[in-house]
Write a protein that holds these residues in place. Structure first.
Motif, PDB file in Angstrom:
ATOM      1  N   GLU A 184       1.021  -0.957   0.352  1.00  0.00           N
ATOM      2  CA  GLU A 184      -0.037  -0.189  -0.071  1.00  0.00           C
ATOM      3  C   GLU A 184       0.765   1.028   0.172  1.00  0.00           C
ATOM      4  OE1 GLU A 184      -4.018   1.908   2.754  1.00  0.00           O
ATOM      5  OE2 GLU A 184      -2.669  -0.302   3.324  1.00  0.00           O
ATOM      6  N   LEU A 185       1.789   1.677   1.593  1.00  0.00           N
ATOM      7  CA  LEU A 185       2.613   2.851   0.739  1.00  0.00           C
ATOM      8  C   LEU A 185       3.173   3.009  -0.031  1.00  0.00           C
ATOM      9  CD1 LEU A 185       3.442   5.006   2.662  1.00  0.00           C
ATOM     10  CD2 LEU A 185       5.608   3.496   3.568  1.00  0.00           C
ATOM     11  N   THR A 186       3.787   1.576  -1.123  1.00  0.00           N
ATOM     12  CA  THR A 186       5.109   1.940  -1.809  1.00  0.00           C
ATOM     13  C   THR A 186       4.279   1.899  -3.162  1.00  0.00           C
ATOM     14  OG1 THR A 186       5.775  -0.325  -2.219  1.00  0.00           O
ATOM     15  CG2 THR A 186       6.825   1.425  -0.372  1.00  0.00           C
ATOM     16  N   VAL A 215      17.539  -4.770  -0.644  1.00  0.00           N
ATOM     17  CA  VAL A 215      17.940  -3.946  -0.473  1.00  0.00           C
ATOM     18  C   VAL A 215      17.291  -3.589   0.825  1.00  0.00           C
ATOM     19  CG1 VAL A 215      17.728  -1.596  -0.499  1.00  0.00           C
ATOM     20  CG2 VAL A 215      18.078  -3.323  -2.528  1.00  0.00           C
ATOM     21  N   ASP A 216      18.459  -3.090   1.685  1.00  0.00           N
ATOM     22  CA  ASP A 216      17.856  -3.250   3.111  1.00  0.00           C
ATOM     23  C   ASP A 216      18.562  -1.239   3.589  1.00  0.00           C
ATOM     24  OD1 ASP A 216      16.817  -4.694   5.829  1.00  0.00           O
ATOM     25  OD2 ASP A 216      18.197  -3.467   6.723  1.00  0.00           O
ATOM     26  N   CYS A 217      17.520  -0.144   4.048  1.00  0.00           N
ATOM     27  CA  CYS A 217      17.720   0.843   4.569  1.00  0.00           C
ATOM     28  C   CYS A 217      18.371   0.458   5.829  1.00  0.00           C
ATOM     29  CB  CYS A 217      16.481   1.409   4.814  1.00  0.00           C
ATOM     30  SG  CYS A 217      15.614   1.359   2.957  1.00  0.00           S
ATOM     31  N   ASP A 218      19.823   2.180   5.574  1.00  0.00           N
ATOM     32  CA  ASP A 218      20.710   1.735   6.402  1.00  0.00           C
ATOM     33  C   ASP A 218      20.048   2.829   7.959  1.00  0.00           C
ATOM     34  OD1 ASP A 218      22.041   0.458   5.672  1.00  0.00           O
ATOM     35  OD2 ASP A 218      23.180   1.928   4.587  1.00  0.00           O
ATOM     36  N   ARG A 219      20.355   1.959   9.090  1.00  0.00           N
ATOM     37  CA  ARG A 219      20.115   2.560  10.192  1.00  0.00           C
ATOM     38  C   ARG A 219      18.829   3.630  10.401  1.00  0.00           C
ATOM     39  NH1 ARG A 219      24.308   2.278   8.647  1.00  0.00           N
ATOM     40  NH2 ARG A 219      24.825   4.270   8.743  1.00  0.00           N
ATOM     41  N   PHE A 220      17.578   3.174  10.036  1.00  0.00           N
ATOM     42  CA  PHE A 220      16.082   3.344   9.053  1.00  0.00           C
ATOM     43  C   PHE A 220      15.210   4.125  10.430  1.00  0.00           C
ATOM     44  CE2 PHE A 220      11.711   3.329   8.057  1.00  0.00           C
ATOM     45  CZ  PHE A 220      11.345   4.586   7.448  1.00  0.00           C
ATOM     46  N   LYS A 221      15.592   3.228  11.749  1.00  0.00           N
ATOM     47  CA  LYS A 221      15.010   3.187  12.480  1.00  0.00           C
ATOM     48  C   LYS A 221      15.524   5.120  13.223  1.00  0.00           C
ATOM     49  CE  LYS A 221      14.117   2.056  17.674  1.00  0.00           C
ATOM     50  NZ  LYS A 221      14.274   3.094  18.227  1.00  0.00           N
ATOM     51  N   GLY A 228      10.172  11.338  12.504  1.00  0.00           N
ATOM     52  CA  GLY A 228       9.050  11.253  12.784  1.00  0.00           C
ATOM     53  C   GLY A 228       8.528   9.708  11.399  1.00  0.00           C
ATOM     54  N   HIS A 229       7.406   9.272  11.354  1.00  0.00           N
ATOM     55  CA  HIS A 229       6.947   8.257  11.045  1.00  0.00           C
ATOM     56  C   HIS A 229       6.246   9.082   9.017  1.00  0.00           C
ATOM     57  CE1 HIS A 229       5.827   4.171  11.280  1.00  0.00           C
ATOM     58  NE2 HIS A 229       6.897   4.261  11.958  1.00  0.00           N
ATOM     59  N   LEU A 230       5.927   9.799   9.488  1.00  0.00           N
ATOM     60  CA  LEU A 230       5.419  10.462   7.625  1.00  0.00           C
ATOM     61  C   LEU A 230       6.884  10.798   7.335  1.00  0.00           C
ATOM     62  CD1 LEU A 230       2.802  12.922   8.496  1.00  0.00           C
ATOM     63  CD2 LEU A 230       2.398  10.475   7.639  1.00  0.00           C
ATOM     64  N   VAL A 235      11.197   8.088   2.809  1.00  0.00           N
ATOM     65  CA  VAL A 235      12.363   7.630   2.478  1.00  0.00           C
ATOM     66  C   VAL A 235      11.770   6.078   1.785  1.00  0.00           C
ATOM     67  CG1 VAL A 235      14.690   7.113   3.217  1.00  0.00           C
ATOM     68  CG2 VAL A 235      13.389   8.957   4.019  1.00  0.00           C
ATOM     69  N   LEU A 236      10.901   5.485   2.253  1.00  0.00           N
ATOM     70  CA  LEU A 236      10.491   4.437   1.860  1.00  0.00           C
ATOM     71  C   LEU A 236      10.054   4.653   0.672  1.00  0.00           C
ATOM     72  CD1 LEU A 236       9.219   2.212   5.200  1.00  0.00           C
ATOM     73  CD2 LEU A 236      11.419   2.192   4.141  1.00  0.00           C
ATOM     74  N   GLN A 237       9.277   4.956   0.584  1.00  0.00           N
ATOM     75  CA  GLN A 237       9.335   5.492  -1.272  1.00  0.00           C
ATOM     76  C   GLN A 237       9.405   6.292  -1.981  1.00  0.00           C
ATOM     77  OE1 GLN A 237       5.686   8.324   0.132  1.00  0.00           O
ATOM     78  NE2 GLN A 237       3.900   6.860   0.316  1.00  0.00           N
TER      79      GLN A 237
HETATM   80  N1  GTP Z   1       7.630   5.288   8.848  1.00  0.00           N
HETATM   81  C1  GTP Z   1       7.950   4.067   8.394  1.00  0.00           C
HETATM   82  N2  GTP Z   1       8.633   2.528   9.344  1.00  0.00           N
HETATM   83  C2  GTP Z   1       8.595   1.611   9.399  1.00  0.00           C
HETATM   84  C3  GTP Z   1       7.381   1.064   8.526  1.00  0.00           C
HETATM   85  N3  GTP Z   1       8.142  -0.575   8.699  1.00  0.00           N
HETATM   86  C4  GTP Z   1       9.004  -0.463   9.531  1.00  0.00           C
HETATM   87  N4  GTP Z   1       8.741   0.999   9.763  1.00  0.00           N
HETATM   88  C5  GTP Z   1      10.357   0.909  10.985  1.00  0.00           C
HETATM   89  O1  GTP Z   1      11.506   0.513  10.354  1.00  0.00           O
HETATM   90  C6  GTP Z   1      12.576   0.407  11.470  1.00  0.00           C
HETATM   91  C7  GTP Z   1      13.333  -0.983  11.363  1.00  0.00           C
HETATM   92  O2  GTP Z   1      14.503  -0.976  12.451  1.00  0.00           O
HETATM   93  P1  GTP Z   1      15.559  -1.871  12.112  1.00  0.00           P
HETATM   94  O3  GTP Z   1      15.226  -3.265  11.817  1.00  0.00           O
HETATM   95  O4  GTP Z   1      16.314  -2.019  13.202  1.00  0.00           O
HETATM   96  O5  GTP Z   1      16.614  -1.275  11.328  1.00  0.00           O
HETATM   97  P2  GTP Z   1      17.410   0.196  10.847  1.00  0.00           P
HETATM   98  O6  GTP Z   1      17.385   1.007  11.925  1.00  0.00           O
HETATM   99  O7  GTP Z   1      17.939   0.058   9.548  1.00  0.00           O
HETATM  100  O8  GTP Z   1      18.862  -0.806  11.529  1.00  0.00           O
HETATM  101  P3  GTP Z   1      20.294  -1.790  10.246  1.00  0.00           P
HETATM  102  O9  GTP Z   1      18.898  -2.286   8.829  1.00  0.00           O
HETATM  103  O10 GTP Z   1      20.740  -2.634  11.179  1.00  0.00           O
HETATM  104  O11 GTP Z   1      20.870  -0.360   9.345  1.00  0.00           O
HETATM  105  C8  GTP Z   1      12.110  -0.145  12.791  1.00  0.00           C
HETATM  106  O12 GTP Z   1      11.855   0.956  14.058  1.00  0.00           O
HETATM  107  C9  GTP Z   1      10.461  -0.398  11.530  1.00  0.00           C
HETATM  108  O13 GTP Z   1      10.222   0.450  13.217  1.00  0.00           O
HETATM  109  C10 GTP Z   1       6.748   2.180   7.513  1.00  0.00           C
HETATM  110  O14 GTP Z   1       6.333   1.357   7.127  1.00  0.00           O
HETATM  111  N5  GTP Z   1       7.010   3.401   7.699  1.00  0.00           N
END
Ligand code: GTP
Length: 350
Positions: A184-186, A215-221, A228-230, A235-237
């Motif tokens: 749904e998001l992307t 592909v995995d985002c770096d330090r996305f948390k 904020g989540h928005l 960024v995910l988009q």
């Molecule tokens: N904004 C947003 N955040 C999401 C969504 N799905 C998952 N997340 C967040 O993505 C984050 C993923 O965190 P981690 O798995 O620790 O990965 P990371 O912070 O990228 O750490 P590394 O992979 O080790 O670099 C979590 O905080 C989730 O809450 C989403 O749909 N939207």
């Protein structure tokens, strides 16, 4: 009263006006007396078939007592005729006419049969009355045909409506299926979409010559925590858009969940797969450096990504490919992220 209603409804339907006695299905008593005088009486019994649809026949029948059912088949309305009413006249008038209905006795009764010889005697005896009868009979045939055409048109419309509603339902189902396999998001495929895609490729034997880019985002948390989540969603988009721009027809870009994506691309060599992976890493890096004057604060458009890549062995399945690419991805993360790592099959097996 019945006759008046019949004439009124004809006028309303825009058809030419006809004299009431012309529309009547029953003979007048004078006509009946005439027909009875020359016709052959015949008994009929409940359930007896007088003729079947498609039979050739030249006999006309007048009902003296009892009832006859005419069944026109094909879901068309059946008719029940009673005393003084007549049927089968076309056979008599035009000779060897294929009957358009089954005629079956609904009860025991008496009929008067008229064949060509008897009818000829009628014409000789009372030409004026017979001519009047003939006009009515022909008009009745015309009216019956017109009413049949109207019924068929209505049925056609009903069918068309049913077809339209079926099409709409099929369209909705397609849309629902599309939604079920889409993130749904992307707007990328989700896991279910990927599974369907892989099942279809396996069914058609087209799993050869593919590369997997995980592909995995770096330090996305941190992005979520800081902005904020928005903004995290945006960024995910952005990452999804980059993957989509790389995928050609037949390739599949998918969000596996959270901040993890994959790209399954047509590629027959390590260099080809790495070409796609490098493009993704370089583009996300580039996006992170785009100046954002309009935005208050340092809101990121993208984040860096880590990528594990491999060639797909069509003799194995998704879990093996994923484990292979994930080994490389794990290494890329350990090395600080923002890079591509490759994993050979042999290395994965070790
Ligand atoms: N904004 C947003 N955040 C999401 C969504 N799905 C998952 N997340 C967040 O993505 C984050 C993923 O965190 P981690 O798995 O620790 O990965 P990371 O912070 O990228 O750490 P590394 O992979 O080790 O670099 C979590 O905080 C989730 O809450 C989403 O749909 N939207």
């Amino acid at each position: 009263m019945k006759r008046r209603i019949a004439t009124e409804s004809l006028q309303q339907s825009g058809m030419p006006t006809v004299a009431p006695d012309v529309v009547a299905a029953a003979l007048t008593s004078a006509e009946y007396a005439l027909f009875a005088a020359v016709g052959r009486p015949r008994r009929c019994y409940a359930g007896e078939t007088l003729f079947r649809r498609g039979d050739l026949g030249t006999t006309m029948y007048v009902i003296a007592s009892g009832a006859i059912d005419l069944d026109f088949g094909d879901d068309l309305v059946s008719k029940r005729l009673g005393p003084y009413e007549f049927f089968g006249e076309l056979g008599l008038l035009i000779g060897d006419h294929a009957r358009s209905a089954d005629a079956i006795a609904a009860s025991d009764g008496e009929l008067i049969e008229l064949r060509h010889e008897e009818f000829q005697r009628l014409v000789d005896d009372d030409p004026e009355r017979v001519s009047h009868f003939l006009r009515r009979a022909i008009m009745r045939v015309v009216l019956n045909e017109q009413s049949l055409i109207r019924r068929l048109r209505r049925r056609n419309q009903d069918l068309q409506t049913a077809l339209d509603s079926l099409r709409a339902t099929a369209h909705q189902l397609n849309q629902t299926e599309e939604l079920i396999r889409t993130d749904e998001l992307t707007g990328l495929h989700n896991r279910r979409g990927l599974a369907q895609h892989l099942a279809e490729r396996r069914r058609t034997g087209s799993l050869k010559g593919l590369g997997l880019v995980l592909v995995d985002c770096d330090r996305f948390k941190q992005v979520n925590d800081d902005h904020g989540h928005l903004i995290g969603d945006r960024v995910l988009q952005s990452v999804a858009s980059i993957l989509r721009s790389v995928a050609s027809d037949g390739d599949i870009a998918c969000r596996l969940g959270g901040d993890e994506f994959c790209l399954l691309v047509s590629a027959d060599s390590r260099d080809a797969v790495l070409g796609f992976a490098d493009f993704i890493v370089t583009t996300t890096r580039g996006l992170m450096q785009v100046p954002r004057h309009a935005e208050p604060g340092e809101v990121p458009l993208a984040c860096s990504v880590s990528i594990g890549a491999c060639l797909v062995d069509d003799a194995r399945d998704w879990n093996d490919w994923y484990a292979q690419a994930d080994t490389a991805l794990y290494r890329a993360k350990r090395m600080g992220g923002n890079r591509v790592e490759w994993q050979d099959d042999a290395f994965a097996a070790a």
